[in-house]
Scaffold this active site. Structure first.
Site, PDB file in Angstrom:
ATOM      1  N   ARG A   1       0.504  -1.072  -0.235  1.00 33.34           N
ATOM      2  CA  ARG A   1       0.363  -0.077  -0.169  1.00 33.34           C
ATOM      3  C   ARG A   1       0.819   1.107  -0.118  1.00 33.34           C
ATOM      4  O   ARG A   1       0.331   2.027  -0.377  1.00 33.34           O
ATOM      5  CB  ARG A   1      -0.852   0.250   1.049  1.00 33.34           C
ATOM      6  CG  ARG A   1      -2.197  -0.909   0.639  1.00 33.34           C
ATOM      7  CD  ARG A   1      -3.515  -1.365   2.004  1.00 33.34           C
ATOM      8  NE  ARG A   1      -3.128  -1.955   2.667  1.00 33.34           N
ATOM      9  CZ  ARG A   1      -2.781  -2.485   4.034  1.00 33.34           C
ATOM     10  NH1 ARG A   1      -3.687  -2.000   4.385  1.00 33.34           N
ATOM     11  NH2 ARG A   1      -1.817  -3.005   4.413  1.00 33.34           N
TER      12      ARG A   1
ATOM     13  N   GLU B   1       5.158 -10.591  14.261  1.00 34.76           N
ATOM     14  CA  GLU B   1       4.432 -11.757  15.486  1.00 34.76           C
ATOM     15  C   GLU B   1       5.525 -12.776  15.882  1.00 34.76           C
ATOM     16  O   GLU B   1       6.002 -12.950  16.644  1.00 34.76           O
ATOM     17  CB  GLU B   1       2.830 -12.023  15.049  1.00 34.76           C
ATOM     18  CG  GLU B   1       2.708 -10.697  16.237  1.00 34.76           C
ATOM     19  CD  GLU B   1       1.062 -10.803  16.667  1.00 34.76           C
ATOM     20  OE1 GLU B   1       0.950 -10.401  15.307  1.00 34.76           O
ATOM     21  OE2 GLU B   1       0.623 -10.622  17.537  1.00 34.76           O
TER      22      GLU B   1
END
Ligand code: AMP
Length: 174
Positions: free
Chosen positions: A61, A98
């Site tokens: 993006r 993560e």
């Protein structure tokens, strides 16, 4: 057009891509011509006096905003991509997710020592992705002048580490 109008145009999708995440969906913003124009103009106005040489945009993006922002600033656009996508010689930087790690890359010859760089992405969360881009740009010897985000998630405090390098400018704060 106010910042509130831009904020209202961003769709919040709860529990995507997994439980607990409030996903900020910019597709509902950028499909509106006036909103897209305002986002770019507000960021460009902020950095116009800095005489940026290249906007570095982070896949995916960051490409949308970065390329239009580069056009608005009259400078070039340089992509930072996920590993294995850029065709010529690359510099690589690993970063933590993560679970596990990932890698981003930039073309070795994309930037030169002393070039003035603005790094951009759609959203700043923990800052891990952008910090990997910082390491890549630093390896080229170019100078990071600032960071630009459409959205910043303030609670995750990604700005703290980035501010050691340069100014952080975000349009919308959650
Ligand atoms: P971070 O590395 O934690 O700063 O994460 C930033 C990257 O993950 C950006 O490229 C964002 O597009 C994406 N991202 C992280 N959290 C969100 C969220 N809540 N909504 C939309 N995109 C997100």
């Amino acid at each position: 057009m106010s910042l509130q109008d831009i904020e209202n145009s961003i769709r919040n999708v709860p529990n995507f891509p997994k439980a607990g995440i409030q996903f900020k969906d910019i597709t509902t913003a950028i499909k509106q011509p006036q909103i897209l124009k305002e986002i770019i103009e507000k960021i460009a106005d902020h950095y116009r006096s800095k005489k940026i040489d290249y906007v570095v945009g982070i896949e995916a993006r960051g490409f949308i905003f970065g390329a239009i922002l580069a056009y608005a600033l009259g400078c070039g656009f340089v992509p930072v991509r996920k590993k294995g996508k850029l065709p010529a010689d690359v510099l690589t930087q690993e970063y933590s997710l993560e679970y596990g790690t990932d890698k981003v890359e930039i073309h070795k010859d994309a930037l030169n020592k002393g070039d003035k760089i603005l790094i951009t992405d759609d959203l700043l969360a923990t800052g891990g992705t952008t910090e990997a881009a910082v390491e890549l740009v630093k390896k080229t010897g170019a100078d990071i002048i600032g960071f630009a985000f459409v959205i910043e998630l303030d609670d995750l405090n990604g700005r703290k580490a980035l501010e050691k390098t340069a100014e952080v400018f975000s349009l919308i704060h959650y």
